[in-house]
Design a protein around this motif. Sequence first.
Motif, PDB file in Angstrom:
ATOM      1  N   ALA A  83       0.846  -1.199   0.000  1.00 20.06           N
ATOM      2  CA  ALA A  83       0.000   0.000   0.000  1.00 20.06           C
ATOM      3  C   ALA A  83       0.879   1.246   0.000  1.00 20.06           C
ATOM      4  O   ALA A  83       0.624   2.190  -0.759  1.00 20.06           O
ATOM      5  N   LEU A  84       1.904   1.239   0.826  1.00 18.24           N
ATOM      6  CA  LEU A  84       2.814   2.376   0.894  1.00 18.24           C
ATOM      7  C   LEU A  84       3.539   2.578  -0.431  1.00 18.24           C
ATOM      8  O   LEU A  84       3.629   3.694  -0.934  1.00 18.24           O
ATOM      9  N   ALA A  85       4.018   1.495  -1.024  1.00 18.89           N
ATOM     10  CA  ALA A  85       4.714   1.590  -2.317  1.00 18.89           C
ATOM     11  C   ALA A  85       3.787   2.107  -3.412  1.00 18.89           C
ATOM     12  O   ALA A  85       4.226   2.808  -4.326  1.00 18.89           O
ATOM     13  N   GLY A  86       2.504   1.770  -3.323  1.00 18.54           N
ATOM     14  CA  GLY A  86       1.529   2.238  -4.309  1.00 18.54           C
ATOM     15  C   GLY A  86       0.892   3.552  -3.946  1.00 18.54           C
ATOM     16  O   GLY A  86      -0.027   4.006  -4.619  1.00 18.54           O
ATOM     17  N   THR A  87       1.354   4.174  -2.904  1.00 22.94           N
ATOM     18  CA  THR A  87       0.843   5.454  -2.376  1.00 22.94           C
ATOM     19  C   THR A  87      -0.642   5.405  -2.018  1.00 22.94           C
ATOM     20  O   THR A  87      -1.355   6.394  -2.177  1.00 22.94           O
ATOM     21  N   TRP A  88      -1.108   4.279  -1.512  1.00 26.73           N
ATOM     22  CA  TRP A  88      -2.492   4.161  -1.064  1.00 26.73           C
ATOM     23  C   TRP A  88      -2.565   4.541   0.406  1.00 26.73           C
ATOM     24  O   TRP A  88      -1.775   4.068   1.218  1.00 26.73           O
ATOM     25  N   ASP A  89      -3.521   5.407   0.756  1.00 28.39           N
ATOM     26  CA  ASP A  89      -3.733   5.792   2.155  1.00 28.39           C
ATOM     27  C   ASP A  89      -4.414   4.676   2.935  1.00 28.39           C
ATOM     28  O   ASP A  89      -4.102   4.430   4.101  1.00 28.39           O
ATOM     29  N   ARG A  90      -5.369   4.041   2.287  1.00 25.07           N
ATOM     30  CA  ARG A  90      -6.144   2.959   2.902  1.00 25.07           C
ATOM     31  C   ARG A  90      -6.418   1.898   1.847  1.00 25.07           C
ATOM     32  O   ARG A  90      -6.600   2.204   0.670  1.00 25.07           O
ATOM     33  N   LEU A  91      -6.462   0.661   2.314  1.00 29.22           N
ATOM     34  CA  LEU A  91      -6.939  -0.432   1.488  1.00 29.22           C
ATOM     35  C   LEU A  91      -8.184  -0.987   2.152  1.00 29.22           C
ATOM     36  O   LEU A  91      -8.229  -1.102   3.383  1.00 29.22           O
TER      37      LEU A  91
ATOM     38  N   GLY B 267      -9.682  13.617  -0.690  1.00 32.75           N
ATOM     39  CA  GLY B 267      -8.312  13.466  -1.147  1.00 32.75           C
ATOM     40  C   GLY B 267      -7.673  12.122  -0.845  1.00 32.75           C
ATOM     41  O   GLY B 267      -6.545  11.866  -1.270  1.00 32.75           O
ATOM     42  N   SER B 268      -8.359  11.258  -0.124  1.00 29.86           N
ATOM     43  CA  SER B 268      -7.789   9.944   0.195  1.00 29.86           C
ATOM     44  C   SER B 268      -7.598   9.116  -1.062  1.00 29.86           C
ATOM     45  O   SER B 268      -8.363   9.212  -2.011  1.00 29.86           O
ATOM     46  N   ARG B 269      -6.566   8.279  -1.015  1.00 23.35           N
ATOM     47  CA  ARG B 269      -6.306   7.307  -2.086  1.00 23.35           C
ATOM     48  C   ARG B 269      -6.648   5.934  -1.513  1.00 23.35           C
ATOM     49  O   ARG B 269      -5.940   5.430  -0.648  1.00 23.35           O
TER      50      ARG B 269
ATOM     51  N   SER C  62     -13.582  14.682  -5.418  1.00 21.80           N
ATOM     52  CA  SER C  62     -12.947  14.836  -6.733  1.00 21.80           C
ATOM     53  C   SER C  62     -11.423  14.826  -6.660  1.00 21.80           C
ATOM     54  O   SER C  62     -10.758  14.602  -7.674  1.00 21.80           O
ATOM     55  N   THR C  63     -10.871  15.039  -5.481  1.00 23.57           N
ATOM     56  CA  THR C  63      -9.411  15.034  -5.350  1.00 23.57           C
ATOM     57  C   THR C  63      -8.870  13.684  -4.898  1.00 23.57           C
ATOM     58  O   THR C  63      -7.661  13.493  -4.825  1.00 23.57           O
ATOM     59  N   GLY C  64      -9.754  12.741  -4.607  1.00 23.86           N
ATOM     60  CA  GLY C  64      -9.330  11.426  -4.149  1.00 23.86           C
ATOM     61  C   GLY C  64      -9.336  10.397  -5.259  1.00 23.86           C
ATOM     62  O   GLY C  64      -9.690  10.686  -6.407  1.00 23.86           O
ATOM     63  N   VAL C  65      -8.937   9.187  -4.894  1.00 15.56           N
ATOM     64  CA  VAL C  65      -8.877   8.080  -5.831  1.00 15.56           C
ATOM     65  C   VAL C  65      -9.465   6.851  -5.159  1.00 15.56           C
ATOM     66  O   VAL C  65      -9.150   6.556  -4.005  1.00 15.56           O
ATOM     67  N   VAL C  66     -10.330   6.156  -5.874  1.00 19.02           N
ATOM     68  CA  VAL C  66     -10.861   4.864  -5.442  1.00 19.02           C
ATOM     69  C   VAL C  66     -10.645   3.926  -6.611  1.00 19.02           C
ATOM     70  O   VAL C  66     -11.267   4.089  -7.659  1.00 19.02           O
TER      71      VAL C  66
END
Length: 175
Positions: free
Chosen positions: A24-32, A119-121, A152-156
Motif C-alpha cells: 500500500a505504501l509503495a503504491g501510495t495508497w492511504d487505505r486499502l 483526497g484519500s487514495r 474529486s481530489t481522491g482516488v478509489v
Amino acid sequence: MPDAAPPFPPSLYRERIHRLRERALAGTWDRLVVYADREHSANLAYLTGFDPRFEEALMVLGPDQDPALLVGNECYGLAGTAPVPMRRRLFQDFSLPGQPRDRSLPLADVLTQEGIGPGSRVGVIGWKGYAHPDALDVPAYLVDALRALTGSTGVVQNTTHLFINAADGLRTINA
C-alpha cells in the motif's frame, strides 16, 4: 489425508498484513479496503484467518493501527476468534435480512472514522481485476460511499492485483 489441518501461527497473519501495508505504501495508497462475502472471502481469510459465513465483511487497513473489520450481527462474535488483532466494528447493514440494524453508525461515518476522507487514495480489493482500475466488483453502495468521501481530489481504484497478480500477488505463493 492428515487427521487435522496444519496450524497457521498468528505471526503468519501479522506478517501477511505487514506485507500488504508495504505494498500500500509503495503504491501510495492511504487505505486499502478488502471486501468479503460467502463466495469471495479468500483474500480476507488469507490476511486474517477469518471467513465470514452468512454475511459480508469489510476490512479497512491503514498505515498504523490494527485493521478495522466491519461485520454484521451474525459474524461479530466469530470475528473475535480470528488469530490476528483487529478492531471489530459492528456494521449492521451487513447483517442478514430481518436482523436488527439499530446499533451501528452509517457507513460514511465508520469509513470517516477509519481515515477515509477528501483526497484519500483508497485501494479496493474485491475478487478480480479489470482492464481499467476504476472498475470495481464490490457492491455499488460501498463504492458510492468511498467515492463520495474521497471526493474529486481522491482516488478509489481496484487493487485486487496486490493479491492475485500472476507475477507477484501476495496469494500467488502461499506464504
